[in-house]
Design a protein around this motif. Structure first.
Motif, PDB file in Angstrom:
ATOM      1  N   CYS A 127      40.863  42.599  35.460  1.00 36.04           N
ATOM      2  CA  CYS A 127      40.548  44.208  36.019  1.00 36.04           C
ATOM      3  C   CYS A 127      41.313  45.256  35.095  1.00 36.04           C
ATOM      4  O   CYS A 127      42.174  44.788  34.331  1.00 36.04           O
ATOM      5  CB  CYS A 127      41.000  44.148  37.450  1.00 36.04           C
ATOM      6  N   THR A 144      39.745  41.717  41.646  1.00 38.39           N
ATOM      7  CA  THR A 144      41.062  40.803  41.627  1.00 38.39           C
ATOM      8  C   THR A 144      40.538  39.488  42.563  1.00 38.39           C
ATOM      9  O   THR A 144      41.266  38.548  42.404  1.00 38.39           O
ATOM     10  CB  THR A 144      41.983  41.620  42.532  1.00 38.39           C
ATOM     11  N   ASN A 145      39.608  39.725  43.391  1.00 41.60           N
ATOM     12  CA  ASN A 145      39.136  38.511  43.937  1.00 41.60           C
ATOM     13  C   ASN A 145      37.806  38.266  43.762  1.00 41.60           C
ATOM     14  O   ASN A 145      36.867  38.922  43.943  1.00 41.60           O
ATOM     15  CB  ASN A 145      39.187  38.894  45.421  1.00 41.60           C
ATOM     16  N   THR A 146      37.426  37.214  42.891  1.00 43.13           N
ATOM     17  CA  THR A 146      36.234  36.821  42.372  1.00 43.13           C
ATOM     18  C   THR A 146      35.441  36.514  43.511  1.00 43.13           C
ATOM     19  O   THR A 146      34.010  36.438  43.341  1.00 43.13           O
ATOM     20  CB  THR A 146      36.260  35.688  41.459  1.00 43.13           C
ATOM     21  N   CYS A 192      32.481  43.096  42.655  1.00 43.77           N
ATOM     22  CA  CYS A 192      33.201  43.603  41.438  1.00 43.77           C
ATOM     23  C   CYS A 192      32.819  44.927  41.425  1.00 43.77           C
ATOM     24  O   CYS A 192      31.814  45.512  41.644  1.00 43.77           O
ATOM     25  CB  CYS A 192      33.056  42.847  40.236  1.00 43.77           C
ATOM     26  N   CYS A 203      49.961  44.084  37.497  1.00 46.35           N
ATOM     27  CA  CYS A 203      48.980  43.349  37.974  1.00 46.35           C
ATOM     28  C   CYS A 203      49.225  41.665  37.653  1.00 46.35           C
ATOM     29  O   CYS A 203      49.304  41.646  36.370  1.00 46.35           O
ATOM     30  CB  CYS A 203      47.502  43.780  37.893  1.00 46.35           C
ATOM     31  N   LYS A 255      47.508  37.385  38.559  1.00 44.89           N
ATOM     32  CA  LYS A 255      46.324  36.874  38.421  1.00 44.89           C
ATOM     33  C   LYS A 255      45.453  37.548  39.348  1.00 44.89           C
ATOM     34  O   LYS A 255      44.239  37.927  39.029  1.00 44.89           O
ATOM     35  CB  LYS A 255      46.483  35.661  38.888  1.00 44.89           C
ATOM     36  N   SER A 256      45.738  38.100  40.387  1.00 47.78           N
ATOM     37  CA  SER A 256      45.097  38.665  41.617  1.00 47.78           C
ATOM     38  C   SER A 256      45.768  39.726  42.241  1.00 47.78           C
ATOM     39  O   SER A 256      45.119  40.538  43.015  1.00 47.78           O
ATOM     40  CB  SER A 256      44.061  37.721  42.325  1.00 47.78           C
ATOM     41  N   SER A 257      47.014  39.729  42.356  1.00 47.90           N
ATOM     42  CA  SER A 257      48.012  40.679  43.141  1.00 47.90           C
ATOM     43  C   SER A 257      48.279  41.900  42.136  1.00 47.90           C
ATOM     44  O   SER A 257      48.280  41.858  40.865  1.00 47.90           O
ATOM     45  CB  SER A 257      49.040  39.854  43.787  1.00 47.90           C
ATOM     46  N   GLY A 305      47.091  42.015  47.706  1.00 50.20           N
ATOM     47  CA  GLY A 305      46.161  41.083  47.278  1.00 50.20           C
ATOM     48  C   GLY A 305      45.679  39.941  47.861  1.00 50.20           C
ATOM     49  O   GLY A 305      46.166  39.761  48.847  1.00 50.20           O
TER      50      GLY A 305
END
Length: 494
Positions: free
Chosen positions: A367, A383-385, A389, A409, A411-413, A426
């Motif tokens: 992102c 952030t969350n696949t 998106c 940022c 991995k996703s948080s 996240g």
């Protein structure tokens, strides 16, 4: 305003690449002089590139600028929360060779002080969305590192994991002003504009002119041009910016992330796909914009001021407050309303209007973020696949009215320092990197204030794959007392 379409562009010219035998030949473009826009407007993506024959960038000593970069003005105490079992992060199991460390490290659900750093004043803290290790720079310009060290990315001359920050002796005689973390490699920048690199080098991401498994101690990159002022790392590639605003890239060219109009793929023996990696810094000479009907036009006068790398994509901010993005286009992380990979830097249209330019840029794993001139925070990508998106930059409504000072940022948080507060959010699973505390919510789909840091003024935030780091101000007795009430983390060692 749309720019005139051209078929020929004049520029600084570039050295022709050597064509290695046994590989599919393809015309490559080392500058906008060599770029045929008519051909590019009709070309099919994904062709392999020819191997680079470029020599290291060299500028005569009498033509070099003399610069003295300053250390960040920030100073404070380091706090950590999130996953600290460095060998387990992003893995299902600790590797056999690291078995001794299997049960070392825990998830810290709230902010902790490092006991070993109680007397250390920190001016900058660094990690990355792919990184299971971290760096800190002291107010004296000394670089410390700790975390995973499979490829020597900590710079201590070995591959032994470190659970507590330790000074990098190989750079102790240098004044370090900034640094960057890739998946398994590190770049460090000195106050005179020299870049050092260490860690994994299988894909040339250290820029030292070779491909080796690992470089365990700091060594300078193969570059003798104008002094450097910015460094950034993707997962397996690197970017540097010189004091004239020129951008250089090196490492793995997959997805076009190096910006040289190629993904570098070719079919080797046994139908294996391999990459023609850039082993030394190579200038990114072409910046483009695409019209709605797909026509490609050059963007002149790009003077790079900042650069940020995700796992496989890059953002650039130029002197005219324009934003460019390129690399892996999946999940909309490039902000061009489509998921195509971009092989050269492409203008993000939203920020190319008077009064709407960007002032800050940030990247996550997949992102991107930008703060515009008015202070609004924009987000694109994912952030969350498992959720929808965002294909182009959209304002983050939850943060309207907040003045963002620092953002990171993993991995996703996401974690943000804004005004007097620290904010994070996240999706699950998380490992404490949101900092909400024990027996509190472990994840959040919307921005939440980190109550465990109430009363703590955070100067800067950084986030690795699943851990967070913040620099907390301690200028007053009240601030010092507040920090002393936080728990102390003293990791066990083997």
């Amino acid at each position: 305003m749309p720019r005139k379409k051209v078929t020929e562009v004049t520029g600084n010219g570039g050295m022709k690449k050597k064509k290695p035998s046994g590989k599919r030949k393809e015309r490559d473009f080392s500058s906008d002089d060599d770029f045929d826009f008519e051909q590019e407007n009709n070309k099919k993506p994904g062709r392999p590139a020819a191997k680079s024959g470029l020599q290291p960038v060299t500028v005569a000593d009498d033509l070099k600028e003399k610069i003295k970069l300053e250390c960040p003005k920030v100073k404070g105490q380091l706090l950590i929360f999130g996953a600290t079992n460095w060998d387990l992060i992003s893995r299902k199991e600790v590797p056999k060779q690291q078995a001794a460390f299997r049960n070392l490290g825990q998830n810290l659900w709230g902010p902790h002080r490092y006991g070993c750093l109680s007397d250390v004043q920190v001016s900058s803290v660094v990690s990355g969305p792919c990184a299971a290790f971290s760096l800190l720079i002291t107010t004296e310009g000394k670089l410390w590192s700790w975390g995973r060290n499979d490829k020597g990315q900590l710079g201590h001359g070995d591959t032994k994991r470190l659970d507590a920050p330790k000074l990098i002796e190989g750079l102790s005689d240098q004044v370090i002003v900034s640094a960057a973390c890739g998946r398994n490699h590190t770049l460090a920048l000195t106050d005179d504009g020299t870049a050092y690199s260490f860690g994994e080098n299988k894909l040339g991401q250290l820029g030292q002119g070779s491909q080796t498994d690992a470089v365990l101690s700091p060594a300078t990159i193969s570059y003798n041009g104008q002094p450097l002022v910015k460094v950034a790392c993707g997962a397996e590639f690197s970017m540097v910016v010189d004091c004239k605003g020129n951008l250089y890239s090196f490492g793995c060219p997959d997805y076009g992330q190096l910006g040289h109009n190629s993904d570098g793929k070719y079919i080797a023996r046994s139908n294996r796909i391999e990459f023609d990696c850039e082993l030394i810094p190579r200038r990114v000479a072409l910046f483009i914009e695409k019209s709605k009907d797909g026509q490609i036009m050059p963007v002149p006068n790009v003077v790079v001021r900042d650069v940020a790398c995700g796992a496989n994509h890059t953002l650039v901010l130029d002197s005219q407050k324009r934003v460019f993005s390129w690399g892996f286009g999946g999940y909309g992380r490039l902000g061009h309303t489509e998921q195509k990979d971009e092989m050269v830097p492409r203008l993000v249209k939203l920020f190319d209007f008077p009064g709407r330019g960007a002032s800050l840029i940030y990247t996550g794993y997949q992102c991107s973020f930008a703060v515009n001139e008015m202070g609004g925070l924009y987000f694109w990508g994912v952030t969350n696949t498992s959720r929808e998106c965002t294909m182009y930059p959209k304002i983050v409504q939850d943060l309207c009215g907040w003045k963002v000072r620092s953002l990171a940022c993993g991995k996703s948080s996401i974690i943000i320092a804004a005004d007097e507060s620290t904010i994070s959010w996240g999706p699950s699973p998380t490992f404490g990197e949101l900092g909400y505390g024990d027996n509190k919510a472990k994840s959040s789909t919307s921005a939440q204030e980190v109550k465990t840091l109430d009363g703590v003024y955070v100067e800067q935030v950084a986030m690795g794959y699943s851990h967070s780091l913040v620099i907390a101000r301690q200028d007053t007795e009240q601030e010092q007392d507040k920090l002393k009430k936080l728990p102390e983390y003293n990791p066990r060692t083997v």
